[in-house]
Design an enzyme around this catalytic site. Structure first.
Site, PDB file in Angstrom:
ATOM      1  N   GLY A 262      10.096   1.529   6.330  1.00 53.79           N
ATOM      2  CA  GLY A 262       9.751   0.205   5.834  1.00 53.79           C
ATOM      3  C   GLY A 262       8.579   0.282   4.880  1.00 53.79           C
ATOM      4  O   GLY A 262       8.479   1.210   4.076  1.00 53.79           O
TER       5      GLY A 262
ATOM      6  N   GLY B   4       7.775   3.957   3.211  1.00 52.67           N
ATOM      7  CA  GLY B   4       8.271   5.203   3.779  1.00 52.67           C
ATOM      8  C   GLY B   4       9.691   5.027   4.253  1.00 52.67           C
ATOM      9  O   GLY B   4      10.386   4.095   3.836  1.00 52.67           O
ATOM     10  N   THR B   5      10.074   5.928   5.131  1.00 51.85           N
ATOM     11  CA  THR B   5      11.447   5.952   5.612  1.00 51.85           C
ATOM     12  C   THR B   5      11.802   4.664   6.346  1.00 51.85           C
ATOM     13  O   THR B   5      12.939   4.223   6.309  1.00 51.85           O
ATOM     14  CB  THR B   5      11.594   7.120   6.611  1.00 51.85           C
ATOM     15  OG1 THR B   5      10.797   8.206   6.151  1.00 51.85           O
ATOM     16  CG2 THR B   5      13.024   7.569   6.727  1.00 51.85           C
TER      17      THR B   5
ATOM     18  N   LYS C 191       2.004  -2.518   9.168  1.00 55.24           N
ATOM     19  CA  LYS C 191       3.117  -1.587   8.997  1.00 55.24           C
ATOM     20  C   LYS C 191       4.374  -2.345   9.388  1.00 55.24           C
ATOM     21  O   LYS C 191       4.534  -2.742  10.545  1.00 55.24           O
ATOM     22  CB  LYS C 191       2.915  -0.331   9.850  1.00 55.24           C
ATOM     23  CG  LYS C 191       4.034   0.679   9.647  1.00 55.24           C
ATOM     24  CD  LYS C 191       3.652   2.068  10.109  1.00 55.24           C
ATOM     25  CE  LYS C 191       4.805   3.038   9.871  1.00 55.24           C
ATOM     26  NZ  LYS C 191       4.443   4.441  10.108  1.00 55.24           N
TER      27      LYS C 191
ATOM     28  N   ASP D 252       4.310  15.266  11.954  1.00 56.53           N
ATOM     29  CA  ASP D 252       4.502  14.821  10.569  1.00 56.53           C
ATOM     30  C   ASP D 252       3.197  14.955   9.788  1.00 56.53           C
ATOM     31  O   ASP D 252       2.830  14.071   9.018  1.00 56.53           O
ATOM     32  CB  ASP D 252       5.005  13.364  10.577  1.00 56.53           C
ATOM     33  CG  ASP D 252       5.758  12.998   9.306  1.00 56.53           C
ATOM     34  OD1 ASP D 252       6.070  13.912   8.511  1.00 56.53           O
ATOM     35  OD2 ASP D 252       6.033  11.806   9.103  1.00 56.53           O
TER      36      ASP D 252
ATOM     37  N   LEU E 296       0.829  -1.219   0.000  1.00 57.67           N
ATOM     38  CA  LEU E 296       0.000   0.000   0.000  1.00 57.67           C
ATOM     39  C   LEU E 296       0.855   1.257   0.000  1.00 57.67           C
ATOM     40  O   LEU E 296       0.414   2.332  -0.413  1.00 57.67           O
ATOM     41  CB  LEU E 296      -0.906   0.017   1.245  1.00 57.67           C
ATOM     42  CG  LEU E 296      -1.913  -1.121   1.337  1.00 57.67           C
ATOM     43  CD1 LEU E 296      -2.556  -1.143   2.711  1.00 57.67           C
ATOM     44  CD2 LEU E 296      -2.979  -0.970   0.257  1.00 57.67           C
ATOM     45  N   GLY E 297       2.052   1.143   0.507  1.00 59.57           N
ATOM     46  CA  GLY E 297       2.913   2.320   0.550  1.00 59.57           C
ATOM     47  C   GLY E 297       4.239   1.957   1.180  1.00 59.57           C
ATOM     48  O   GLY E 297       4.407   0.865   1.725  1.00 59.57           O
TER      49      GLY E 297
HETATM   50  N1  ATP Z   1      -3.894   1.906   7.136  1.00 63.42           N
HETATM   51  C1  ATP Z   1      -3.527   2.173   5.880  1.00 63.42           C
HETATM   52  N2  ATP Z   1      -4.359   1.899   4.848  1.00 63.42           N
HETATM   53  C2  ATP Z   1      -3.990   2.184   3.572  1.00 63.42           C
HETATM   54  N3  ATP Z   1      -2.801   2.725   3.222  1.00 63.42           N
HETATM   55  C3  ATP Z   1      -1.927   3.010   4.206  1.00 63.42           C
HETATM   56  C4  ATP Z   1      -2.238   2.754   5.581  1.00 63.42           C
HETATM   57  N4  ATP Z   1      -1.193   3.153   6.330  1.00 63.42           N
HETATM   58  C5  ATP Z   1      -0.269   3.645   5.478  1.00 63.42           C
HETATM   59  N5  ATP Z   1      -0.696   3.554   4.201  1.00 63.42           N
HETATM   60  C6  ATP Z   1       0.059   3.991   3.003  1.00 63.42           C
HETATM   61  O1  ATP Z   1       1.446   3.785   3.235  1.00 63.42           O
HETATM   62  C7  ATP Z   1       2.152   5.033   3.201  1.00 63.42           C
HETATM   63  C8  ATP Z   1       3.282   5.025   4.206  1.00 63.42           C
HETATM   64  O2  ATP Z   1       2.739   4.834   5.512  1.00 63.42           O
HETATM   65  P1  ATP Z   1       3.371   5.495   6.794  1.00 63.42           P
HETATM   66  O3  ATP Z   1       3.367   6.989   6.616  1.00 63.42           O
HETATM   67  O4  ATP Z   1       2.679   4.982   8.003  1.00 63.42           O
HETATM   68  O5  ATP Z   1       4.868   4.956   6.707  1.00 63.42           O
HETATM   69  P2  ATP Z   1       6.222   5.675   7.134  1.00 63.42           P
HETATM   70  O6  ATP Z   1       7.310   4.696   6.852  1.00 63.42           O
HETATM   71  O7  ATP Z   1       6.105   6.160   8.534  1.00 63.42           O
HETATM   72  O8  ATP Z   1       6.259   6.906   6.129  1.00 63.42           O
HETATM   73  P3  ATP Z   1       7.066   8.276   6.258  1.00 63.42           P
HETATM   74  O9  ATP Z   1       8.459   7.965   5.866  1.00 63.42           O
HETATM   75  O10 ATP Z   1       6.371   9.168   5.268  1.00 63.42           O
HETATM   76  O11 ATP Z   1       6.953   8.790   7.648  1.00 63.42           O
HETATM   77  C9  ATP Z   1       1.094   6.114   3.445  1.00 63.42           C
HETATM   78  O12 ATP Z   1       1.470   7.355   2.868  1.00 63.42           O
HETATM   79  C10 ATP Z   1      -0.134   5.494   2.771  1.00 63.42           C
HETATM   80  O13 ATP Z   1      -0.104   5.735   1.375  1.00 63.42           O
END
Ligand code: ATP
Length: 420
Positions: A92, A89-90, A109, A203, A86-87
């Site tokens: 994982g 980020g930094t 996550k 954030d 789904l996405g």
């Molecule tokens: N519960 C969810 N349902 C659907 N998509 C999600 C969900 N949680 C996260 N995502 C997708 O995954 C992406 C990354 O999630 P998240 O921001 O929690 O990760 P991160 O590693 O902390 O990112 P960042 O580096 O931006 O802080 C989000 O921008 C979103 O597109």
């Protein structure tokens, strides 16, 4: 459910009883936690020595200790089928999975252990659990585990992605006003909830607002990885640069700032500007960024002074709202919830709204606009606006809940590291 944090009675479980032990007014009302299969999983308490918290780290909160003791060790593939990424980020990836022993799909996550400390994982999970009680905060599930390579916790699925998916990269066009206002209203409530519990999100950005439908009838704030207590000492971070307030952009080297909810308010206003226009108002809220300098002059000038070009598409009431949310002095910034007072007023001028309906004209009109377009991944186009200084240093210190330099990777110097 595989990997569920065990329920009361197993002797190792996170329970509503544990959550209820948190002082109220700290993380807020306890989150509701579900039940899990009896006898599963084994407790980390038997496998982890006390040194797991790391040398020199501050004493963890009781909730984190109790939750940590209930996080089992297991491998992702043994328990789940990954359906979709789904996405990322930094830290994982976020994946949609299906438990192999049946049950509803779960969003996990997954945080790479090489980038994430145990304590940072637990803190994010516990904060997410505690905020789950609010309708506009993404709900964390009582599902968490540790594999050889990752820490993981479960969340509800936001089926329509995040706010970035509603904006077209490179196109200077925002959302319809009604959609922006729906987001504004719900996010103001989420921030008000967090701020009333002395938590600062840190954030707030397009990528961290998750959608349950593309009409923004239900949106939720997610990603509590940087959330800290008000009053914590924090350093500037280049990853949040376009949303960072001037007081954070001004920090040099290892300077720190006392964390305050006004930081989220600034980011929230930048996010609303992005939603209205499809552009960032500036690349960085510091001189010599020309858009920021124009805005500062307008903010500091006499009442009635003409707005800079980027702000002229807003109706008078919305201009006033933005000026109150974006006060240069953080002590004078309005609380996020004040946005609700402006929901009944028009935000965009009639000319702007009309252009939004017929599309193309607005593109041409905007071509000469000084605004900073949003690129793929919801970052400002690099090279736009003023010079971009790396606000290096991602650690935080003395916040009573974390120690400096802990598990927060610093993006490469000189980049606006918002792209995933
Ligand atoms: N519960 C969810 N349902 C659907 N998509 C999600 C969900 N949680 C996260 N995502 C997708 O995954 C992406 C990354 O999630 P998240 O921001 O929690 O990760 P991160 O590693 O902390 O990112 P960042 O580096 O931006 O802080 C989000 O921008 C979103 O597109």
């Amino acid at each position: 459910m595989p990997g569920s944090v065990p329920s009361p009675g197993t002797g190792t479980g996170l329970s509503s009883r544990h959550l209820a032990r948190l002082p109220t007014g700290y993380f807020g009302a306890p989150a509701a936690v579900g039940t899990s299969a009896p006898g599963h999983p084994r407790s980390l308490a038997t496998t982890l020595p006390p040194t797991h918290w790391g040398p020199g780290q501050q004493r963890p909160l009781p909730l984190m200790v109790q939750t940590g003791q209930a996080v089992p060790r297991q491998e992702l593939e043994e328990q789940y089928t990954v359906l979709e990424e789904l996405g990322s980020g930094t830290y994982g990836r976020v994946v949609l999975t299906e438990p192999r022993d049946g049950g509803s799909p779960v969003v996990l996550k997954l945080m790479l252990k090489e980038n994430t400390e145990w304590r940072a994982f637990l803190r994010e999970y516990c904060i997410a659990l505690c905020l789950s009680g609010h309708a506009a905060c993404i709900r964390a599930l009582p599902v968490a585990f540790e594999s050889a390579t990752h820490f993981a916790f479960g969340q509800e699925l936001a089926p329509a992605g995040d706010l970035c998916t509603l904006l077209t990269p490179g196109v200077r066009e925002g959302l319809a006003e009604v959609l922006v206002k729906r987001c504004a209203s719900q996010l103001a409530e989420a921030l008000d909830f967090m701020h009333s519990r002395a938590l600062v999100h840190r954030d707030v950005k397009l990528d961290n607002v998750l959608l349950f439908d593309r009409e923004c009838r239900r949106v939720k704030l997610g990603d509590f990885g940087l959330t800290r207590l008000q009053g914590s000492a924090v350093r500037a971070m280049s990853s949040t640069l376009p949303y960072s307030p001037p007081e954070l952009c001004l920090l040099q080297g290892s300077d720190t700032l006392e964390l305050d909810s006004s930081l989220d308010v600034w980011a929230f206003a930048v996010l609303l500007f992005c939603l209205c226009t499809g552009c960032f108002p500036w690349a960085v809220a510091a001189s010599p960024d020309p858009q920021f300098e124009d805005f500062s002059a307008w903010q500091s000038g006499a009442e009635g002074r003409e707005a800079p070009p980027s702000w002229q598409g807003f109706a008078y009431g919305a201009q006033e709202m933005f000026r109150r949310l974006l006060r240069l002095d953080p002590d004078r910034r309005s609380p996020a919830i004040e946005v609700q007072k402006y929901l009944s007023l028009p935000w965009l001028t009639a000319q702007d709204t009309g252009a939004r309906l017929d599309g193309g004209d607005r593109q041409e009109a905007a071509a000469g606009s000084p605004q900073v377009p949003i690129t793929q991944g919801c970052a400002p186009a690099s090279g736009s606006g003023g010079s971009v200084r790396d606000a290096a240093g991602a650690g935080e210190q003395g916040d009573g809940s974390c120690s400096s330099g802990e598990g927060v990777p610093t993006p490469p110097a000189g980049t606006l590291a918002l792209c995933h």
